[in-house]
Design an enzyme around this catalytic site. Structure first.
Site, PDB file in Angstrom:
ATOM      1  N   GLU A 194      -4.750  -2.631   0.642  1.00  0.00           N
ATOM      2  CA  GLU A 194      -5.955  -2.844   1.446  1.00  0.00           C
ATOM      3  C   GLU A 194      -7.101  -3.253   0.555  1.00  0.00           C
ATOM      4  O   GLU A 194      -7.276  -2.707  -0.542  1.00  0.00           O
ATOM      5  CB  GLU A 194      -6.419  -1.558   2.168  1.00  0.00           C
ATOM      6  CG  GLU A 194      -5.637  -1.204   3.385  1.00  0.00           C
ATOM      7  CD  GLU A 194      -6.191   0.051   4.077  1.00  0.00           C
ATOM      8  OE1 GLU A 194      -7.425   0.265   4.062  1.00  0.00           O
ATOM      9  OE2 GLU A 194      -5.378   0.795   4.628  1.00  0.00           O
ATOM     10  N   GLU A 197      -3.273   6.673   1.872  1.00  0.00           N
ATOM     11  CA  GLU A 197      -4.507   7.348   1.435  1.00  0.00           C
ATOM     12  C   GLU A 197      -4.431   8.868   1.522  1.00  0.00           C
ATOM     13  O   GLU A 197      -4.990   9.489   2.427  1.00  0.00           O
ATOM     14  CB  GLU A 197      -5.716   6.833   2.220  1.00  0.00           C
ATOM     15  CG  GLU A 197      -5.968   5.360   2.012  1.00  0.00           C
ATOM     16  CD  GLU A 197      -7.394   4.921   2.328  1.00  0.00           C
ATOM     17  OE1 GLU A 197      -8.123   5.689   2.974  1.00  0.00           O
ATOM     18  OE2 GLU A 197      -7.768   3.807   1.918  1.00  0.00           O
TER      19      GLU A 197
HETATM   20  C1  NOJ Z   1      -8.762   2.714   4.538  1.00  0.00           C
HETATM   21  C2  NOJ Z   1      -7.896   3.165   5.661  1.00  0.00           C
HETATM   22  O1  NOJ Z   1      -6.557   3.156   5.271  1.00  0.00           O
HETATM   23  C3  NOJ Z   1      -8.090   2.351   6.914  1.00  0.00           C
HETATM   24  O2  NOJ Z   1      -7.439   3.010   7.943  1.00  0.00           O
HETATM   25  C4  NOJ Z   1      -9.563   2.147   7.149  1.00  0.00           C
HETATM   26  O3  NOJ Z   1      -9.836   1.548   8.379  1.00  0.00           O
HETATM   27  C5  NOJ Z   1     -10.137   1.320   6.015  1.00  0.00           C
HETATM   28  N1  NOJ Z   1      -9.955   2.033   4.777  1.00  0.00           N
HETATM   29  C6  NOJ Z   1     -11.625   1.024   6.144  1.00  0.00           C
HETATM   30  O4  NOJ Z   1     -12.331   2.206   6.090  1.00  0.00           O
END
Ligand code: NOJ
Length: 472
Positions: free
Chosen positions: A379, A191
């Site tokens: 994710e 990200e």
């Molecule tokens: C994206 C992130 O990579 C992760 O670390 C985070 O906990 C989740 N989204 C949920 O916000």
């Protein structure tokens, strides 16, 4: 008849409902995924490991940030988190019970190089060797992210300093050399927008800065440069055949109505609004629209940077959560985004607007814009309030969310896009950054007082999806 044709036929029969209702009832709707589809779960080092001073681990930006009063809800820190550093065997047993064949995890850079560079720490390397060996013994293939936001604090200037990108490439290559005899897939960074913009423009994440635009753009440049140099360094050190990609939370624009004009608008919005991140990586340049928009604030680029940033990837992995809605517009941009409306459905995190179509359109947009060989969902998941009743956590809202998103990923697979796997965020509740432990994303409930893990209803649902290899 293949899956795509079946779905087409289903739609055709649906259209002929009045004429032949009996045929509609008989029409098979194939909700299965390809036999080799990689179902998995995802976690990240700082969010689950704890043990922040164990075995020579160096301090990170998030240790400092979470210990700064007022930065994280309830003054929560990752000092203990899920204590996975000590309980990894128990966590791997949870994965095994689910039936996943894949697990996305990250490495804490400062366990390997406590100062960010220099002398490696054998105990840190040993820890990840133990985790990876235990995963493989359980029949689970690790997908390893090199950087999921926990930056060694000792690196001067952090991401504001170009040298951090060079140090990252050295560390990533070193670790790939250690692990690629067993790990076949590496993701460079997680990200880009979050560790650059949220940390350096909005100040809500470590290091908590609110820099002016030119400096923010420079931090973004160092982020994509770190990715590109790491791709090269991983390839130079890893076993032949090792696959390298990125896990990015590209901002996706969903056409409000599926017509050619709105779809074209969504594609343009996706390319232009990710110009400093995925667009730069996939095209190896900053597009004209971005450079014109930023003017004198555009990043300072050195010779060779863009070629490194545009290094070809084996796969693109996407973290997909909330949609942005967009429509075609007569103005000069050709599109207009539609702000989220107060009544939009949301999960427990206020930013997590529910819009399952983003799952389909995210995959389709990236495929149409840049034609990656392989895509993963690195994710997808949701925060929920998770009331505990007699030891049961019936998170029907998370099941609803997941079912709808997975349904849209199925649509993308059925359309023929090269989506090869899905990593649910997250295996268990963990440290949710600035929200501390107030937001739960796990499909296993963690009682942080006792460290007891309990499967939620969503774990039962996911297990059934994996067992049938189909949407349930
Ligand atoms: C994206 C992130 O990579 C992760 O670390 C985070 O906990 C989740 N989204 C949920 O916000």
């Amino acid at each position: 008849m293949n899956r795509r044709d079946m779905i087409r036929n289903g739609l055709t029969l649906g259209a002929g409902l009045a004429a032949a209702p009996q045929r509609l009832l008989a029409a098979p709707v194939d909700l299965s995924f390809p036999a080799d589809f990689a179902w998995g779960c995802a976690t990240a080092s700082y969010q689950i490991e704890g043990a922040v001073t164990a075995d020579g681990r160096g301090a990170t930006n998030w240790d400092v940030f979470s210990h700064t009063p007022g930065r994280v809800a309830n003054s929560d820190t990752g000092d203990v988190a899920c204590d996975s550093y000590h309980r990894y065997a128990e966590d791997i047993a949870l994965l095994k019970a689910l039936g996943v064949k894949s697990y996305r995890m990250s490495i804490a850079w400062s366990r390997i190089f406590p100062e960010g560079r220099g002398k490696p720490n054998a105990k840190g390397i040993d820890y990840y060797n133990r985790v990876i060996d235990a995963l493989l013994a359980a029949g689970i293939q690790p997908y390893v992210t090199m950087f999921h936001w926990d930056l060694p604090q000792a690196l001067p200037g952090g991401w504001q300093n170009r040298n951090t990108a060079l140090a990252f490439a050295d560390y990533a290559g070193f670790m790939a050399g250690k692990l690629s005899d067993r790990v076949h897939d590496f993701m460079t960074v997680n990200e880009l927008r979050c560790f650059t913009d949220i940390g350096h423009q909005e100040g809500r994440h470590a290091p908590g800065l609110k820099l002016p635009p030119a400096q923010v753009n420079q931090v973004r440049h160092h982020g994509v440069l770190a990715h590109g140099l790491a791709v090269q360094s991983i390839r130079a050190h890893a076993k032949a055949g090792t696959k390298v990609g990125i896990a990015d939370n590209t901002t996706f624009y969903v056409p409000v109505i599926e017509t050619p004009e709105h779809i074209a608008a969504a594609k343009k919005a996706t390319r232009e609004n990710n110009a400093m991140f995925l667009t730069a990586i996939m095209e190896g340049r900053y597009i004209d629209e971005y450079l014109a928009q930023e003017g004198a604030n555009a990043p300072k680029v050195q010779a060779g940077d863009m070629a490194a940033i545009g290094s070809p990837l084996d796969f693109v992995a996407l973290n997909i959560y909330a949609p942005e809605w967009v429509r075609a517009d007569a103005g000069p941009k050709g599109y207009a985004t539609i702000p989220h409306i107060a009544s939009s459905p949301r999960m427990a995190s206020p930013w997590l607007v529910v819009g399952p179509e983003v799952a389909y359109w995210g995959v389709r947009m990236v495929s149409e814009l840049w034609k990656p060989k392989v895509l993963y969902i690195s994710e997808n998941g949701a925060s929920a309030d998770d009331p505990v009743n007699d030891g049961r956590i019936d998170d029907a809202d998370r099941v609803m969310y997941l079912r709808n998103y997975v349904g849209q990923f199925h649509r993308a697979v059925a359309d023929g896009y090269p989506l090869k796997g899905y990593f649910l965020w997250s295996l268990m509740d963990n440290f949710e950054w600035a929200d501390g432990y107030t937001k739960r994303f796990g499909i296993h409930y963690v009682d942080f007082a006792t460290q007891k893990r309990t499967p939620k209803l969503s774990a039962a649902w996911y297990k059934e999806v994996i067992r049938r290899n189909a949407l349930v």
